[in-house]
Structure formats: C-alpha cells, structure tokens
Write a protein that holds these residues in place. Structure first.
Motif, mmCIF file in Angstrom:
data_model
loop_
_atom_site.group_PDB
_atom_site.id
_atom_site.type_symbol
_atom_site.label_atom_id
_atom_site.label_comp_id
_atom_site.label_asym_id
_atom_site.label_seq_id
_atom_site.Cartn_x
_atom_site.Cartn_y
_atom_site.Cartn_z
ATOM 1 N N LEU A 26 0.833 -1.195 0.000
ATOM 2 C CA LEU A 26 0.000 0.000 0.000
ATOM 3 C C LEU A 26 0.877 1.257 0.000
ATOM 4 N N ASN A 29 2.064 1.777 -3.562
ATOM 5 C CA ASN A 29 0.972 2.245 -4.411
ATOM 6 C C ASN A 29 0.680 3.722 -4.172
ATOM 7 N N THR A 71 -8.511 -1.407 3.762
ATOM 8 C CA THR A 71 -7.913 -2.534 3.045
ATOM 9 C C THR A 71 -7.990 -3.806 3.877
ATOM 10 N N LEU A 74 -11.512 -5.106 4.049
ATOM 11 C CA LEU A 74 -11.937 -5.790 2.823
ATOM 12 C C LEU A 74 -11.288 -7.168 2.725
ATOM 13 N N LEU A 75 -10.009 -7.241 3.143
ATOM 14 C CA LEU A 75 -9.295 -8.518 3.033
ATOM 15 C C LEU A 75 -9.843 -9.554 4.008
ATOM 16 N N TYR B 51 -7.546 1.870 -3.648
ATOM 17 C CA TYR B 51 -6.467 0.955 -3.277
ATOM 18 C C TYR B 51 -6.924 -0.221 -2.420
ATOM 19 N N PRO B 52 -7.787 0.014 -1.415
ATOM 20 C CA PRO B 52 -8.314 -1.152 -0.705
ATOM 21 C C PRO B 52 -8.988 -2.151 -1.650
ATOM 22 N N HIS B 55 -6.388 -4.130 -3.641
ATOM 23 C CA HIS B 55 -5.762 -5.158 -2.791
ATOM 24 C C HIS B 55 -6.694 -6.334 -2.556
ATOM 25 N N ALA B 56 -7.986 -6.022 -2.365
ATOM 26 C CA ALA B 56 -8.952 -7.097 -2.136
ATOM 27 C C ALA B 56 -9.098 -7.960 -3.381
ATOM 28 N N GLU B 58 -6.892 -8.396 -5.695
ATOM 29 C CA GLU B 58 -5.655 -9.166 -5.850
ATOM 30 C C GLU B 58 -5.669 -10.375 -4.907
ATOM 31 N N ASN B 59 -6.134 -10.108 -3.696
ATOM 32 C CA ASN B 59 -6.201 -11.181 -2.701
ATOM 33 C C ASN B 59 -7.165 -12.292 -3.120
ATOM 34 N N ASP B 60 -8.223 -11.914 -3.830
ATOM 35 C CA ASP B 60 -9.197 -12.908 -4.292
ATOM 36 C C ASP B 60 -8.694 -13.673 -5.514
ATOM 37 N N LYS B 76 3.213 -0.299 -9.469
ATOM 38 C CA LYS B 76 2.593 -1.623 -9.501
ATOM 39 C C LYS B 76 1.512 -1.638 -10.581
ATOM 40 N N TYR B 78 -1.500 -3.524 -12.568
ATOM 41 C CA TYR B 78 -2.489 -4.579 -12.349
ATOM 42 C C TYR B 78 -3.023 -5.053 -13.688
#
Lengths: 376, 113
Positions: A26, A29, A71, A74-75, B51-52, B55-56, B58-60, B76, B78
């Motif tokens: 993060l 980014n 973030t 969400l994760l 950004y969140p 990241h989510a 990407e995580n999925d 970065k 994507y």
C-alpha cells in the motif's frame, strides 16, 4: 511538469509511514500515486511540501490510516463473517450439549460423559478462542486485548475445573483455585480499572465486575465448603462401631470360622478405603473430630475409580460363600444394602450408608460368631 | 454532477475490473485518470476507496501484478488473471441487469403519479 527528486520521494514515503500505513504494498501504491499527481499538476517552480500535504489531505476523512484499515477490512471481511457464524454455532452446540449431558448425568443414562467432554471442548477450545479473536479485532488498545486474553484463559480454566470435577478426574481443585486466583486478582482488577476510567463504559464495568465477583464468591463458597454429612447418619455409624467394639471384646472360645473371618476382613478393607476417601486418614476412627470432617459423597462416584469396586466385589463374594455354608437363620441379611443393590443404582447410597451397611454385617457376625471379629 | 460515494462503492469492483479488461495493464493513478476521462469528470475515484479494492481483488486471485521501477519509486501494474477475466464479464452483465431492474423499479414508482 514538476520533476520529483529522490529526496522528495523519501520524504513522501516517510510521511506515509509515519501516518500509519504499514502494508508495504500500500505504501508503494500510494507513493507512486502521489508522485503521479505532483508530476502532473504541480508547476515546475511550485511549492512541493505545500502541494504534497494538500494532495494527501484529499485521500482521507480523518487520517491517512483509514486507507489501510479499509484494506484490512476488505481482506478479512469474508473470513470474519464466516468466523462469526461458526462462533455462534459452536456456542449454541456446546450449550445444548452441556445441558443434555448434565441431564443424562443426573439420570445416570449412558453417554453423559461423552456429551460433557464434547461440550467442554466445543466451548473452551472453539467458542471462547473465537470470541477472543473476533473481539480483539474490534479493539484498538493492546491493554484491552490482554485483558480479554487473560479472561479467555480464565474461562477455559473454569470450564476445565468443572469438567474435571464432574468427571472425578484428579486435579479439579487445583485448576479451580488457579482459575479463582487468576480471575479475582488479575483479570477482574485489570478489567475494572480499564473500564472505570472511560465515562462511556463506567456503569457497565461496575455492574459486570460486581456480577463476576458475586459469581466467583458463590462458586468459591460452593466448592470450599462441602456439604456436611447428616449428623444423624454419622452418629448411627459411630454407635454401630461402638457396639461392634463391645461385642468383639466378649470373644468366646468358639471355633473360628474361616469364612466369617473372610467376610469380616473384607468388611474392614472396604470400610477403611471409604473412610480414607472421606477423611484422608487410613485409620478407623469414630471420634468427634474425625466425624466432623466426614464428607458425604455419592457411592456412584466413589466406585468410579480406585479399587473400591474390587473391594466391594470381594466383600460380596465372601458374604455369598459364608451364606452358602451356614443354615438360613444365621445367613447374613443383605436385602436393601449396598451388597444387594445393582451397580447403576449406587447413586442412591452415600459413603455413610455404605459404612453403616458394612458395620452392620460385622455386627451380625459378632453376635453369631464373636471370635471371628475379635481380631479387630 | 458528482455521484455519492455510496453509489460508487457498490460498483467500484465492477468499474476496476472493466477498466482492466479494456486496457490490459494499468496502475492505480492511471485507473483514476481513465475513469475521470471516460465519465467527463463525473466519476472521480478516491484513493481511499480504490487501493483497498485493488488489494482485495488481488487477494481474491482476480488480479495479477507486475512492478516496474520509475526512478527511485516502484509502480505496480495490475492486470486481470484468467479467473478475473470471467469475473469481469460476470460483474458487468450483472450490473447491466441490475440497472435494467432499477429502471423498471424506479419507473414504476415514479410513473403512477
């Protein structure tokens, strides 16, 4: 187009880190994003620092850390939801199993122990740890997490002590005392001092603390003071022993009947074993001090471990042998005693009842064959 | 007119997936600029939401990433993973369907008057 220097890149990265962005991904980014904006929008001779802070200010409502929080949310949201469901299921399961297991236990139905052990594991190894994990996620302060963690450990220990107690496993009292000390002198004071400082949690904390303290006090009273045996039963037993003593002293020269001696010896062994369990003393005593410390216990539990069941069986078979050898009028009467009751109904008898039953067998022998009990 | 953040929030994943479907590989700032340009400034993605979400996703496993050095800093990029490509189509058609339904629903509520 503004040209950003390496020093300025470091400046931005430092500032992002300082403002609570810890995930490296993060950081990178955001750094690139901010650099892009500055390069695109700042005049070549513009004020870098002022423009930078104004730009970053548009990223959040209260502070920059929000982006990282969002973030993480969400994760973990997917997991979080499933865990919450699983937590509630495990709690419900352990509560139902625990109630059913307790009911089976008092009814002496099979399967009670399996249920209780299962309920214990579901509650203390699934439910409580998950409450801890899910709750700490919502907490910001390390102190609160510690308090909840210690509280969870106290809860698990409490469950363990109760389980050990019900299952008559050794160590129940030690675990219970550790639980008491941990909750009363560590968890509760920490919880109280932390909660009472904040105005919004003050009343709740005081009420909960008093409830916990009251609960611990009642539990302590229940476990520290065991229910004393009924005085009447104990005195009946003591009188029976005295009677036996007197009769034994009138020993005649009659031929010693080996079978009767066997019964008498078996009686003494089981009696000693029961007395030792109740008083901690292996000698046969009927003085007031010993009697005052005699704890009334259910036979169901006592025959569950140790060699008491073997001693009971030895007594039963020696009585059977004796009764087979003598004519009906002098046979030892066993009706309505522990010698007659099936094992699954032992719960109806206490250790004092058993002692009375046994000493009466010895009294019967003393009257009929005084010599066989003279060796006391 | 700038739309409320609630409206953007529910469609942000779909927007990001669609952008990457059309442009193969993009970095964060590029996505915000592209969306701004395509919507004539009417949708401006905020960094705090973009950004969140990246990241989510990407995580999925819906996005793959590659990094590139721009001087001292790292960028970065994507792009959609194979499963991300399927997901992009799915989300776009779901949203299209949803918009049809909303039109129907809101028309019904507005028209009888």
């Amino acid at each position: 187009m503004y040209c950003i220097t390496d020093k300025q890149v470091d400046y931005i990265l430092d500032d992002i880190r300082r403002n609570g962005i810890e995930m490296e991904d993060l950081q990178l980014n955001l750094l690139d994003h901010i650099c892009c904006i500055i390069e695109q929008q700042l005049e070549e001779d513009g004020d870098f620092e002022r423009f930078y802070h104004a730009t970053v200010r548009q990223f959040y409502k209260h502070d920059l850390h929000e982006i990282e929080e969002e973030t993480i949310n969400l994760l973990t949201f997917k997991n979080f939801y499933q865990m919450k469901k699983f937590m509630l299921m495990s709690g419900l399961f352990s509560a139902v199993t625990f109630i059913a297991g307790s009911f089976f236990k008092i009814m002496h139905w099979p399967g009670a122990s399996v249920m209780l052990v299962l309920a214990f594991f579901a509650f203390s190894l699934l439910f409580l740890p998950m409450v801890f994990v899910l709750k700490t996620k919502e907490m910001n302060q390390l102190r609160d997490k510690w308090i909840l963690g210690l509280g969870t450990i106290a809860g698990i220990l409490y469950c363990a002590s109760m389980l050990f107690n019900v299952m008559h496993w050794p160590g129940a009292r030690i675990i219970w005392f550790i639980t008491l000390i941990l909750s009363a002198f560590v968890v509760l004071p920490l919880y109280f001092t932390a909660g009472v400082r904040r105005a919004e949690t003050r009343v709740n904390t005081i009420v909960t603390s008093v409830l916990i303290l009251g609960f611990l006090g009642v539990q302590f009273t229940l476990t520290a003071l065991r229910p004393p045996a009924t005085r009447g039963d104990i005195y009946t037993y003591a009188r029976n022993e005295l009677l036996l003593d007197n009769l034994s002293k009138q020993a005649s020269n009659a031929t010693v009947n080996q079978l009767a001696a066997n019964v008498n010896a078996a009686c003494n062994e089981l009696k000693l074993s029961l007395l030792k369990e109740a008083t901690g003393d292996s000698a046969l005593r009927t003085d007031d001090h010993t009697l005052a410390h005699l704890r009334q216990q259910s036979l169901q539990a006592l025959f569950g471990y140790g060699n008491k069941l073997a001693l009971l069986n030895a007594l039963k078979s020696s009585v059977n042998n004796y009764n087979a050898a003598v004519p009906a009028p002098v046979q030892i009467p066993v009706a309505n005693t522990i010698l007659d009751a099936p094992l699954n109904q032992m719960g109806a008898y206490s250790n004092i009842d058993a002692l009375n039953n046994i000493v009466q067998v010895q009294l019967f022998l003393a009257i009929n064959r005084p010599a066989t009990v003279a060796m006391r | 007119m700038i739309y409320s953040s609630e409206l953007i929030k529910g469609t942000l994943k779909t927007i990001v997936l669609k952008m990457l479907e059309d442009n193969r590989k993009m970095y964060g700032y590029e996505i915000t600029q592209k969306v701004k340009e395509l919507t004539k400034d009417r949708i401006q993605l905020t960094e705090g939401a973009l950004y969140p979400t990246l990241h989510a996703l990407e995580n999925d496993g819906l996005l793959t990433t590659e990094t590139e050095y721009i001087g001292k800093r790292m960028r970065k990029y994507y792009s959609l993973s194979p499963s991300g490509k399927g997901k992009a189509k799915e989300r776009v058609s779901e949203l299209a369907d949803f918009m049809e339904t909303m039109k129907l629903l809101l028309d019904i509520q507005i028209k009888p008057a």
